[in-house]
Design an enzyme around this catalytic site. Structure first.
Site, short mmCIF file in Angstrom:
data_model
loop_
_atom_site.label_atom_id
_atom_site.label_comp_id
_atom_site.label_asym_id
_atom_site.label_seq_id
_atom_site.Cartn_x
_atom_site.Cartn_y
_atom_site.Cartn_z
N ARG A 1 28.45 -26.48 30.93
CA ARG A 1 27.41 -27.27 30.29
C ARG A 1 26.20 -27.27 31.20
O ARG A 1 26.34 -27.43 32.42
CB ARG A 1 27.87 -28.72 30.05
CG ARG A 1 28.74 -28.89 28.83
CD ARG A 1 27.97 -28.66 27.54
NE ARG A 1 28.79 -28.81 26.36
CZ ARG A 1 29.47 -27.82 25.77
NH1 ARG A 1 29.42 -26.60 26.26
NH2 ARG A 1 30.18 -28.04 24.70
N GLU B 1 18.70 -27.11 27.55
CA GLU B 1 18.95 -26.23 26.42
C GLU B 1 18.32 -26.76 25.13
O GLU B 1 18.43 -27.95 24.88
CB GLU B 1 20.48 -26.16 26.26
CG GLU B 1 20.95 -24.96 25.54
CD GLU B 1 22.47 -24.84 25.65
OE1 GLU B 1 23.02 -24.92 26.77
OE2 GLU B 1 23.09 -24.68 24.60
N HIS C 1 24.02 -19.44 24.76
CA HIS C 1 25.20 -20.27 24.53
C HIS C 1 26.15 -19.66 23.48
O HIS C 1 26.34 -20.21 22.39
CB HIS C 1 24.80 -21.70 24.11
CG HIS C 1 25.89 -22.71 24.37
ND1 HIS C 1 25.65 -24.03 24.64
CD2 HIS C 1 27.24 -22.59 24.39
CE1 HIS C 1 26.79 -24.67 24.82
NE2 HIS C 1 27.78 -23.81 24.66
C1 DGY Z 1 32.16 -25.62 23.33
O1 DGY Z 1 32.95 -25.64 22.40
O2 DGY Z 1 32.02 -26.60 24.06
C2 DGY Z 1 31.42 -24.36 23.56
O3 DGY Z 1 30.43 -24.50 24.50
C3 DGY Z 1 30.88 -23.80 22.27
O4 DGY Z 1 30.53 -22.48 22.44
#
Ligand code: DGY
Length: 326
Positions: A238, A267, A285
């Protein structure tokens, strides 16, 4: 009257069709993220809200819910939802664990190899007609085979990444709060170390922690300073786990060999100076973005919706929801 399900953004047909068999659907197929007002309006209307990880579902939005039973996040991460506020109103929150780790591990490896062998710049160069014949120094990369991989966060995705490293004969170091059971360490040939050791000794450092108050900015200037100048940072977790400004500065100075990012601090905005760097690989992403996995994730969302509508506890409640319930 059919139960009402609001789907906040583009969603696979296979799961939409499944939901339509039992529910009235309000579907935002525009591809545009809904505003906070629109999300609140949907929360007010719906029995179930199907959300993207980019939808910020905060206490203010949750307070508008009237008969909302479930917020079903289409993703494994759920840091976009105020779980405590949902719990207060007895609204279940689910995510999609257990189905996207192999796909995300595949992408992590594509990023490792892409960085090490300069795949994107080499492709660009060739397309531009610059290739004039074999050259001893043309796009010299660095090896992956036999090097040291540092995995920060050895959950489902971290383990799937480490398992792939066996085929590359790598030494695997990992760091997280708790040590893995010995048989798992053995199977992965992975060694539990503290964060500093991992940063100092790894050739490739890959991040697989969720975003929490403990992991926010866990990689900043100090941590980057500990890494080898020849090392690479790979980030599919993240955005806010890394201080992107510090990373851009370090890459500008050549303090690291390179970085590959699938997620960003702000983002979808890129940190200033990032796009101009030539020792970085930047992706939008797409960790879980294979057709098979996105369909499986969406069908798991639909299963959770049906569980909730049937009055059953949804099968993949987010960690933390239940503890607060008791
Ligand atoms: C998630 O599911 O957290 C992923 O980052 C999606 O691609």
């Amino acid at each position: 009257m059919k139960p009402k399900v609001a789907v906040t953004n583009v969603f696979p047909d296979i799961a939409l069709e499944k939901l339509k068999t039992r529910c009235e659907i309000r579907y935002n197929e525009s591809g545009r993220s809904l505003t906070a007002d629109e999300l609140a309006e949907n929360a007010e209307w719906a029995d179930v809200l199907v959300t993207y990880l980019s939808d910020k579902i905060d206490a203010a939005i949750i307070s508008r819910a009237k008969q909302l039973k479930l917020i079903a996040n289409y993703g494994a991460g759920f840091n976009n939802i105020d779980v405590a506020a949902a719990r207060e109103k007895n609204i279940w929150v689910t995510n999609t664990p257990g189905v996207l780790h192999e796909t995300t591990a595949d992408l992590t490896w594509a990023m490792i190899l892409g960085l090490a062998r300069q795949i994107v710049p080499a492709d660009q160069y060739t397309r531009e007609g610059k290739f004039r014949g074999w050259g001893a120094k043309l796009f010299l990369g660095t090896d992956v085979y036999g090097k040291t991989l540092g995995v920060i966060g050895c959950g489902e995705i971290g383990k799937a990444v480490a398992r792939r490293a066996l085929g590359f004969n790598m030494q695997v170091l990992y760091h997280q709060r708790d040590q893995l059971p010995l048989e798992q360490e053995k199977a992965l040939n992975a060694k539990f170390v503290d964060l500093n050791t991992l940063l100092q000794d790894s050739d490739y450092v890959t991040l697989h922690v969720p975003l929490t108050e403990y992991t926010k900015y866990m990689i900043g200037a100090l941590e980057i300073e500990m890494m080898k100048p020849s090392a690479y940072l790979i980030h599919t977790a993240r955005g806010k786990v890394v201080d992107d400004k510090a990373l851009v500065e370090a890459l500008k100075k050549g303090r690291l060999a390179g970085a590959a990012l699938d997620v960003f601090e702000d983002e979808p905005e890129l940190t200033e100076g990032m796009a101009e760097l030539d020792n970085i690989l930047i992706l939008p992403h797409i960790g879980s973005a294979s057709t098979e996995t996105r369909d499986t994730m969406a069908l798991l969302v639909a299963d959770n919706v049906f569980d909730a509508l049937d009055g059953n506890r949804p099968r993949t409640l987010v960690p933390g929801w239940e503890e607060k319930a008791t």
